[in-house]
Design a protein around this motif. Structure first.
Motif, PDB file in Angstrom:
ATOM      1  N   GLU A 108       0.840  -1.201   0.000  1.00  0.00           N
ATOM      2  CA  GLU A 108       0.000   0.000   0.000  1.00  0.00           C
ATOM      3  C   GLU A 108       0.875   1.250   0.000  1.00  0.00           C
ATOM      4  OE1 GLU A 108      -2.636  -0.111   3.323  1.00  0.00           O
ATOM      5  OE2 GLU A 108      -3.760  -1.818   2.534  1.00  0.00           O
ATOM      6  N   HIS A 109       1.914   1.246   0.821  1.00  0.00           N
ATOM      7  CA  HIS A 109       2.828   2.396   0.873  1.00  0.00           C
ATOM      8  C   HIS A 109       3.474   2.631  -0.492  1.00  0.00           C
ATOM      9  CE1 HIS A 109       5.899   5.165   2.232  1.00  0.00           C
ATOM     10  NE2 HIS A 109       6.812   4.367   1.697  1.00  0.00           N
ATOM     11  N   ARG A 110       3.879   1.549  -1.120  1.00  0.00           N
ATOM     12  CA  ARG A 110       4.514   1.658  -2.439  1.00  0.00           C
ATOM     13  C   ARG A 110       3.538   2.235  -3.466  1.00  0.00           C
ATOM     14  NH1 ARG A 110       9.159  -1.984  -3.515  1.00  0.00           N
ATOM     15  NH2 ARG A 110       9.955  -1.185  -5.456  1.00  0.00           N
ATOM     16  N   HIS A 111       2.295   1.796  -3.434  1.00  0.00           N
ATOM     17  CA  HIS A 111       1.275   2.334  -4.359  1.00  0.00           C
ATOM     18  C   HIS A 111       1.010   3.801  -4.077  1.00  0.00           C
ATOM     19  CE1 HIS A 111      -0.427  -1.957  -5.111  1.00  0.00           C
ATOM     20  NE2 HIS A 111       0.655  -1.711  -5.809  1.00  0.00           N
ATOM     21  N   GLU A 112       0.923   4.173  -2.797  1.00  0.00           N
ATOM     22  CA  GLU A 112       0.712   5.578  -2.430  1.00  0.00           C
ATOM     23  C   GLU A 112       1.860   6.436  -2.949  1.00  0.00           C
ATOM     24  OE1 GLU A 112       0.444   5.354   1.801  1.00  0.00           O
ATOM     25  OE2 GLU A 112      -1.555   4.455   1.760  1.00  0.00           O
ATOM     26  N   HIS A 113       3.078   5.954  -2.783  1.00  0.00           N
ATOM     27  CA  HIS A 113       4.259   6.693  -3.223  1.00  0.00           C
ATOM     28  C   HIS A 113       4.243   6.884  -4.747  1.00  0.00           C
ATOM     29  CE1 HIS A 113       8.383   8.093  -3.310  1.00  0.00           C
ATOM     30  NE2 HIS A 113       8.649   7.190  -4.235  1.00  0.00           N
ATOM     31  N   HIS A 114       3.946   5.822  -5.485  1.00  0.00           N
ATOM     32  CA  HIS A 114       3.925   5.912  -6.944  1.00  0.00           C
ATOM     33  C   HIS A 114       2.785   6.797  -7.438  1.00  0.00           C
ATOM     34  CE1 HIS A 114       7.177   3.180  -7.884  1.00  0.00           C
ATOM     35  NE2 HIS A 114       6.721   2.355  -6.956  1.00  0.00           N
ATOM     36  N   THR A 115       1.645   6.742  -6.779  1.00  0.00           N
ATOM     37  CA  THR A 115       0.508   7.586  -7.163  1.00  0.00           C
ATOM     38  C   THR A 115       0.829   9.052  -6.942  1.00  0.00           C
ATOM     39  OG1 THR A 115      -1.042   5.812  -6.639  1.00  0.00           O
ATOM     40  CG2 THR A 115      -1.935   8.038  -6.744  1.00  0.00           C
ATOM     41  N   ALA A 116       1.440   9.359  -5.807  1.00  0.00           N
ATOM     42  CA  ALA A 116       1.806  10.749  -5.519  1.00  0.00           C
ATOM     43  C   ALA A 116       2.855  11.245  -6.512  1.00  0.00           C
ATOM     44  CB  ALA A 116       2.324  10.870  -4.091  1.00  0.00           C
ATOM     45  N   ALA A 117       3.820  10.411  -6.827  1.00  0.00           N
ATOM     46  CA  ALA A 117       4.860  10.808  -7.781  1.00  0.00           C
ATOM     47  C   ALA A 117       4.266  11.052  -9.166  1.00  0.00           C
ATOM     48  CB  ALA A 117       5.939   9.737  -7.849  1.00  0.00           C
ATOM     49  N   ALA A 118       3.337  10.206  -9.577  1.00  0.00           N
ATOM     50  CA  ALA A 118       2.700  10.389 -10.883  1.00  0.00           C
ATOM     51  C   ALA A 118       1.884  11.680 -10.924  1.00  0.00           C
ATOM     52  CB  ALA A 118       1.809   9.196 -11.204  1.00  0.00           C
ATOM     53  N   ALA A 119       1.177  11.968  -9.843  1.00  0.00           N
ATOM     54  CA  ALA A 119       0.386  13.194  -9.786  1.00  0.00           C
ATOM     55  C   ALA A 119       1.283  14.430  -9.822  1.00  0.00           C
ATOM     56  CB  ALA A 119      -0.479  13.208  -8.529  1.00  0.00           C
ATOM     57  N   GLN A 120       2.385  14.390  -9.110  1.00  0.00           N
ATOM     58  CA  GLN A 120       3.308  15.520  -9.107  1.00  0.00           C
ATOM     59  C   GLN A 120       3.959  15.702 -10.471  1.00  0.00           C
ATOM     60  OE1 GLN A 120       5.904  14.675  -5.831  1.00  0.00           O
ATOM     61  NE2 GLN A 120       4.347  15.178  -4.306  1.00  0.00           N
ATOM     62  N   THR A 121       4.288  14.609 -11.126  1.00  0.00           N
ATOM     63  CA  THR A 121       4.877  14.685 -12.452  1.00  0.00           C
ATOM     64  C   THR A 121       3.880  15.271 -13.442  1.00  0.00           C
ATOM     65  OG1 THR A 121       6.279  12.781 -11.992  1.00  0.00           O
ATOM     66  CG2 THR A 121       5.936  13.342 -14.315  1.00  0.00           C
ATOM     67  N   ASP A 122       2.639  14.836 -13.354  1.00  0.00           N
ATOM     68  CA  ASP A 122       1.601  15.353 -14.228  1.00  0.00           C
ATOM     69  C   ASP A 122       1.422  16.846 -14.017  1.00  0.00           C
ATOM     70  OD1 ASP A 122      -0.478  15.046 -16.189  1.00  0.00           O
ATOM     71  OD2 ASP A 122      -1.930  15.228 -14.544  1.00  0.00           O
ATOM     72  N   LEU A 123       1.418  17.263 -12.772  1.00  0.00           N
ATOM     73  CA  LEU A 123       1.258  18.680 -12.448  1.00  0.00           C
ATOM     74  C   LEU A 123       2.458  19.483 -12.947  1.00  0.00           C
ATOM     75  CD1 LEU A 123      -0.455  20.811 -11.031  1.00  0.00           C
ATOM     76  CD2 LEU A 123       0.786  20.307  -8.934  1.00  0.00           C
ATOM     77  N   ALA A 124       3.642  18.947 -12.830  1.00  0.00           N
ATOM     78  CA  ALA A 124       4.847  19.654 -13.247  1.00  0.00           C
ATOM     79  C   ALA A 124       4.885  19.875 -14.760  1.00  0.00           C
ATOM     80  CB  ALA A 124       6.087  18.877 -12.807  1.00  0.00           C
ATOM     81  N   TYR A 125       4.293  18.972 -15.524  1.00  0.00           N
ATOM     82  CA  TYR A 125       4.335  19.081 -16.974  1.00  0.00           C
ATOM     83  C   TYR A 125       3.045  19.639 -17.577  1.00  0.00           C
ATOM     84  CZ  TYR A 125       8.759  16.672 -16.945  1.00  0.00           C
ATOM     85  OH  TYR A 125      10.067  16.345 -16.733  1.00  0.00           O
ATOM     86  N   THR A 126       2.154  20.105 -16.741  1.00  0.00           N
ATOM     87  CA  THR A 126       0.916  20.685 -17.249  1.00  0.00           C
ATOM     88  C   THR A 126       1.181  22.110 -17.698  1.00  0.00           C
ATOM     89  OG1 THR A 126      -0.397  19.352 -15.740  1.00  0.00           O
ATOM     90  CG2 THR A 126      -1.457  21.297 -16.645  1.00  0.00           C
ATOM     91  N   ASP A 127       0.670  22.455 -18.847  1.00  0.00           N
ATOM     92  CA  ASP A 127       0.820  23.808 -19.353  1.00  0.00           C
ATOM     93  C   ASP A 127      -0.028  24.746 -18.503  1.00  0.00           C
ATOM     94  OD1 ASP A 127       1.286  26.069 -20.810  1.00  0.00           O
ATOM     95  OD2 ASP A 127       0.152  25.415 -22.577  1.00  0.00           O
ATOM     96  N   ARG A 128       0.588  25.698 -17.884  1.00  0.00           N
ATOM     97  CA  ARG A 128      -0.111  26.609 -16.968  1.00  0.00           C
ATOM     98  C   ARG A 128      -1.109  27.510 -17.689  1.00  0.00           C
ATOM     99  NH1 ARG A 128      -0.039  24.368 -12.304  1.00  0.00           N
ATOM    100  NH2 ARG A 128       2.017  23.819 -11.638  1.00  0.00           N
TER     101      ARG A 128
END
Length: 90
Positions: free
Chosen positions: A66-86
């Protein structure tokens, strides 16, 4: 007059209490001791080979996954946010 302490069993939904003890230990290792995901995963593998109570091992491993899934989900969300055109969000 004397009183007797009566303990009520924990609500474990039919699973062995050792399962929840394993989950709790993994949670404590993760949050209290600040152990990394890789170390938690290695500990779970070690427990699978050496711990005598399989329910404890299953609980520990379940929390680590569960911890591993939480970590990967958070990382994916942050990556998506970082590459979103503002410009899109104005």
């Amino acid at each position: 007059m004397t009183t007797t302490l009566t303990t009520a069993p924990a609500l474990t939904t039919g699973l062995d209490p050792a399962y929840y003890a394993g989950r709790a230990d993994a949670y404590d290792d993760e949050h209290t001791d600040g152990i990394t995901t890789d170390v938690l995963y290695t500990r779970a593998e070690y427990l699978a080979d050496h711990h005598p109570d399989h329910w404890y091992v299953i609980g520990y491993a379940a929390r680590v996954l569960e911890h591993r899934h939480e970590h990967h989900t958070a990382a994916a969300a942050q990556t998506d946010l970082a590459y979103t055109d503002r410009k899109e969000h104005r």
